[in-house]
Design an enzyme around this catalytic site. Structure first.
Site, PDB file in Angstrom:
ATOM      1  N   SER A 160       0.840  -1.194   0.000  1.00 24.46           N
ATOM      2  CA  SER A 160       0.000   0.000   0.000  1.00 24.46           C
ATOM      3  C   SER A 160       0.882   1.254   0.000  1.00 24.46           C
ATOM      4  O   SER A 160       1.730   1.401  -0.872  1.00 24.46           O
ATOM      5  CB  SER A 160      -0.970  -0.046   1.185  1.00 24.46           C
ATOM      6  OG  SER A 160      -1.983   0.911   1.053  1.00 24.46           O
ATOM      7  N   HIS A 186      -6.867  -6.076  -0.441  1.00 23.99           N
ATOM      8  CA  HIS A 186      -5.957  -5.096   0.149  1.00 23.99           C
ATOM      9  C   HIS A 186      -5.782  -5.392   1.631  1.00 23.99           C
ATOM     10  O   HIS A 186      -5.982  -4.535   2.503  1.00 23.99           O
ATOM     11  CB  HIS A 186      -6.527  -3.683  -0.053  1.00 23.99           C
ATOM     12  CG  HIS A 186      -5.508  -2.593   0.104  1.00 23.99           C
ATOM     13  ND1 HIS A 186      -4.618  -2.269  -0.873  1.00 23.99           N
ATOM     14  CD2 HIS A 186      -5.234  -1.766   1.143  1.00 23.99           C
ATOM     15  CE1 HIS A 186      -3.844  -1.275  -0.470  1.00 23.99           C
ATOM     16  NE2 HIS A 186      -4.200  -0.954   0.775  1.00 23.99           N
ATOM     17  N   ASP A 191      -8.403  -6.428  -4.946  1.00 31.01           N
ATOM     18  CA  ASP A 191      -8.035  -5.223  -4.202  1.00 31.01           C
ATOM     19  C   ASP A 191      -8.963  -4.068  -4.563  1.00 31.01           C
ATOM     20  O   ASP A 191      -8.973  -3.616  -5.709  1.00 31.01           O
ATOM     21  CB  ASP A 191      -6.586  -4.855  -4.538  1.00 31.01           C
ATOM     22  CG  ASP A 191      -6.032  -3.754  -3.648  1.00 31.01           C
ATOM     23  OD1 ASP A 191      -6.820  -2.990  -3.054  1.00 31.01           O
ATOM     24  OD2 ASP A 191      -4.799  -3.650  -3.553  1.00 31.01           O
TER      25      ASP A 191
END
Length: 285
Positions: free
Chosen positions: A97, A256, A228
């Site tokens: 991320s 995610h 995601d």
């Protein structure tokens, strides 16, 4: 082993090491507003069988210094300072991320400190060539808009568990109890349910360097997470295209987040890159 490492005037970061201190180092760089403890122990321990694994708390997370003013790009400098503080010359860096964005900055500004890079749950830095990669889902954006609302601890915990449900995506079943337990563990480590807004309000200038990624020579693995909702496909492919030296591996069902269900295939992909770093010339067609 745990310690604190000074990274700037008045700023210290909590750092934990596992594995053989004489083995090649692996630096784990977590996402925004997330303690290093969000790297699951099962993943850390598996990598630590063969490597010196380092995870740490960003500023304003966990046990690291909170409340200072900084730009997000400075968090990449913090990662280098962690390596310096531990006497590590070069490391394999794994970024998730925001940690993936920071690792891209390391690839650009400190390539001599990286043995390889593994990126997932992220997209290219701004300004990368080609069509812009798609952004977060509308549902996730609407949920993020409630991030700073006042809540008591139980409501905050419920908000975070719901946040993980959304981040998880729809690729594999979600276990809310898994995320509640993880958040409680991080809260105990941090001394409470710390506010999650500091990184969202930090200076984000200096991140539009995607056009420079083509110059990267360090071997890079980009892990594609097909479920995601924050960096949906084809973010991973566009990131790999923007980089000068990258290949892509897909972890089926991954979103995610790092639930137990994705750790084995993710660890397989990371370990393959650590053992024999691969570049664009080896990239699957």
């Amino acid at each position: 082993m745990e310690r604190t490492v000074p990274v700037a005037d008045g700023v210290e970061l909590w750092v934990e090491e596992r594995g053989d201190p004489g083995a090649p180092a692996v630096l784990l760089v977590m996402g925004a507003a997330s303690s290093g403890l969000f790297w699951p122990d099962a993943l850390v321990d598996r990598l630590a069988r063969s490597y010196r694994v380092v995870r740490y708390d960003h500023r304003d997370t966990g046990r690291s210094t909170a409340g200072s003013s900084y730009a997000l790009r400075e968090l990449a400098d913090d990662a280098v300072a962690v390596l310096d503080g531990l006497g590590i010359d070069r490391a394999h860096v794994v970024g998730m991320s925001m940690g993936g964005l920071l690792t891209q900055l390391l690839l650009l500004d400190h390539p001599d400190r990286l043995l390889s890079a593994t990126l997932f749950g992220t997209g290219p830095l701004g300004g990368a060539p080609g069509e812009p990669a798609p952004g977060p889902s509308a549902e996730l954006l609407a949920f993020w808009a409630t991030m700073g609302e006042p809540r008591d601890d139980e409501a905050e915990l419920a908000w975070r568990v719901e946040h993980w449900r959304l981040l998880h995506g729809d690729g594999i079943p979600v276990d809310p109890a898994e995320w509640r337990a993880q958040e409680l563990r991080v809260a105990e480590h941090s001394g409470g349910l710390l506010p999650a807004t500091a990184h969202a309000t930090a200076d984000q200038s200096g991140l539009a360097r995607g056009a420079e990624l083509a110059s990267v020579a360090v071997p890079v693995l980009v892990v594609e997470a097909p479920a995601d909702p924050a960096y949906p496909p084809p973010n991973a492919r566009r990131l790999a295209d923007a980089l000068g030296n990258a290949h892509v591996v897909t972890v089926p069902g991954m979103g995610h987040a790092l639930p137990a269900a994705v750790l084995a295939p993710l660890a397989d992909a990371i370990e393959a890159q650590l053992v024999s770093p691969r570049g664009a010339g080896d990239r699957p067609g």
